[in-house]
Design a protein around this motif. Structure first.
Motif, mmCIF file in Angstrom:
data_model
loop_
_atom_site.group_PDB
_atom_site.id
_atom_site.type_symbol
_atom_site.label_atom_id
_atom_site.label_comp_id
_atom_site.label_asym_id
_atom_site.label_seq_id
_atom_site.Cartn_x
_atom_site.Cartn_y
_atom_site.Cartn_z
ATOM 1 N N UNK A 87 0.828 -1.212 0.000
ATOM 2 C CA UNK A 87 0.000 0.000 0.000
ATOM 3 C C UNK A 87 0.860 1.259 0.000
ATOM 4 N N UNK A 88 1.987 1.239 0.700
ATOM 5 C CA UNK A 88 2.881 2.400 0.697
ATOM 6 C C UNK A 88 3.491 2.617 -0.679
ATOM 7 N N UNK A 89 3.916 1.546 -1.331
ATOM 8 C CA UNK A 89 4.472 1.664 -2.690
ATOM 9 C C UNK A 89 3.414 2.206 -3.658
ATOM 10 N N UNK A 90 2.239 1.626 -3.609
ATOM 11 C CA UNK A 90 1.161 2.063 -4.502
ATOM 12 C C UNK A 90 0.775 3.514 -4.233
ATOM 13 N N UNK A 91 0.686 3.861 -2.969
ATOM 14 C CA UNK A 91 0.327 5.234 -2.610
ATOM 15 C C UNK A 91 1.361 6.238 -3.074
ATOM 16 N N UNK A 92 2.631 5.904 -2.928
ATOM 17 C CA UNK A 92 3.698 6.815 -3.351
ATOM 18 C C UNK A 92 3.648 7.051 -4.858
ATOM 19 N N UNK A 93 3.221 6.062 -5.610
ATOM 20 C CA UNK A 93 3.136 6.189 -7.070
ATOM 21 C C UNK A 93 1.960 7.059 -7.517
ATOM 22 N N UNK A 94 1.030 7.337 -6.643
ATOM 23 C CA UNK A 94 -0.152 8.136 -7.005
ATOM 24 C C UNK A 94 0.116 9.633 -7.043
ATOM 25 N N UNK A 95 1.184 10.082 -6.389
ATOM 26 C CA UNK A 95 1.435 11.522 -6.313
ATOM 27 C C UNK A 95 1.814 12.137 -7.657
ATOM 28 N N UNK A 96 2.664 11.485 -8.432
ATOM 29 C CA UNK A 96 3.134 12.076 -9.692
ATOM 30 C C UNK A 96 1.974 12.368 -10.658
ATOM 31 N N UNK A 97 1.052 11.431 -10.889
ATOM 32 C CA UNK A 97 -0.068 11.763 -11.779
ATOM 33 C C UNK A 97 -0.945 12.901 -11.242
ATOM 34 N N UNK A 98 -1.129 12.943 -9.930
ATOM 35 C CA UNK A 98 -1.905 14.033 -9.336
ATOM 36 C C UNK A 98 -1.241 15.376 -9.633
ATOM 37 N N UNK A 99 0.056 15.439 -9.419
ATOM 38 C CA UNK A 99 0.798 16.684 -9.647
ATOM 39 C C UNK A 99 0.769 17.075 -11.121
ATOM 40 N N UNK A 100 0.926 16.098 -11.999
ATOM 41 C CA UNK A 100 0.918 16.382 -13.439
ATOM 42 C C UNK A 100 -0.420 16.964 -13.893
ATOM 43 N N UNK A 101 -1.502 16.614 -13.221
ATOM 44 C CA UNK A 101 -2.834 17.071 -13.612
ATOM 45 C C UNK A 101 -3.261 18.381 -12.955
ATOM 46 N N UNK A 102 -2.439 18.933 -12.071
ATOM 47 C CA UNK A 102 -2.820 20.174 -11.397
ATOM 48 C C UNK A 102 -2.810 21.345 -12.377
ATOM 49 N N UNK A 103 -3.781 22.215 -12.214
ATOM 50 C CA UNK A 103 -3.818 23.439 -13.016
ATOM 51 C C UNK A 103 -2.652 24.336 -12.601
ATOM 52 N N UNK A 104 -2.052 25.046 -13.528
ATOM 53 C CA UNK A 104 -0.936 25.945 -13.186
ATOM 54 C C UNK A 104 -1.291 26.959 -12.099
ATOM 55 N N UNK A 105 -2.543 27.324 -12.005
ATOM 56 C CA UNK A 105 -2.965 28.295 -10.991
ATOM 57 C C UNK A 105 -3.007 27.715 -9.584
ATOM 58 N N UNK A 106 -3.006 26.382 -9.470
ATOM 59 C CA UNK A 106 -3.092 25.749 -8.149
ATOM 60 C C UNK A 106 -1.902 26.120 -7.266
ATOM 61 N N UNK A 107 -0.735 26.249 -7.858
ATOM 62 C CA UNK A 107 0.499 26.451 -7.083
ATOM 63 C C UNK A 107 0.478 27.721 -6.251
ATOM 64 N N UNK A 108 -0.178 28.756 -6.743
ATOM 65 C CA UNK A 108 -0.230 30.019 -6.004
ATOM 66 C C UNK A 108 -1.482 30.139 -5.145
ATOM 67 N N UNK A 109 -2.277 29.090 -5.127
ATOM 68 C CA UNK A 109 -3.508 29.115 -4.350
ATOM 69 C C UNK A 109 -3.316 28.571 -2.950
ATOM 70 N N UNK A 110 -4.411 28.152 -2.378
ATOM 71 C CA UNK A 110 -4.392 27.607 -1.018
ATOM 72 C C UNK A 110 -4.976 26.198 -1.017
ATOM 73 N N UNK A 111 -4.639 25.478 0.014
ATOM 74 C CA UNK A 111 -5.278 24.196 0.299
ATOM 75 C C UNK A 111 -6.154 24.438 1.517
ATOM 76 N N UNK A 112 -7.427 24.275 1.341
ATOM 77 C CA UNK A 112 -8.390 24.484 2.417
ATOM 78 C C UNK A 112 -8.852 23.125 2.914
ATOM 79 N N UNK A 113 -8.720 22.904 4.214
ATOM 80 C CA UNK A 113 -9.114 21.622 4.791
ATOM 81 C C UNK A 113 -9.483 21.817 6.242
#
Length: 170
Positions: A87-113
């Motif tokens: 599960x740790x190996x699989x989970x670590x592999x999920x980050x790169x696709x998530x990052x690749x799909x982020x909108x360029x505007x996300x980087x200067x925004x906020x994470x609200x949680x």
């Protein structure tokens, strides 16, 4: 700076370092793997479960889905060490696709949680994502210290070592 490239490198590093650490941990007896080594989450097993909770059950969900799950930071999500490693190996592999799909505007925004205590938080997106990868590095370092104390070999986990390996590939 291109944030997507920067964080893609950190995601690759996170997956690379996680895999190398888990390969080393696989050589440890079950007794030593579960032994209280004085780590914040006591054992190698406890610390790996914390990484599963923090990196994959909390932060990934916050970034990918915008929701705030509630799970104890010391929860034992996986009792079986082999399933935990998978599960740790699989989970670590999920980050790169998530990052690749982020909108360029996300980087200067906020994470609200919402925190585990129910408090609404709004933090800088890029800096908070950096925290996720820094957190993993911190706990992998604790585990390598435990491996050393157990007389076990430790893998080289420096980011520059991964970059050198990548450059050396034909």
């Amino acid at each position: 700076m291109n944030w997507t490239d920067h964080f893609s490198t950190l995601a690759r590093y996170n997956a690379w370092a996680t895999a190398r650490l888990l390969d080393a941990v696989a050589q440890v007896s079950d007794e030593d793997y579960r032994r209280d080594m004085g780590l914040f989450f006591k054992s190698i097993h406890g610390t790996l479960n914390h990484l599963l909770v923090g990196e994959h059950q909390l932060w990934f969900v916050r970034f990918a889905e915008g929701t705030s799950p509630r799970v104890a930071l010391d929860a034992e999500l996986e009792t079986d060490r082999h399933r935990l490693a998978q599960r740790l190996r699989e989970g670590a592999e999920r980050w790169a696709p998530l990052i690749a799909d982020l909108a360029p505007t996300a980087w200067d925004g906020t994470l609200d949680y919402t925190t585990m205590r129910g408090t609404a938080v709004s933090l800088p997106f890029a800096t908070t994502l950096a925290h996720v990868f820094n957190h993993g590095t911190h706990h992998r370092g604790q585990i390598t210290a435990a491996l050393t104390a157990l007389g076990q070999p430790c893998p080289e986990l420096d980011l520059v070592h991964m970059l050198q390996q990548e450059q050396a590939k034909p």
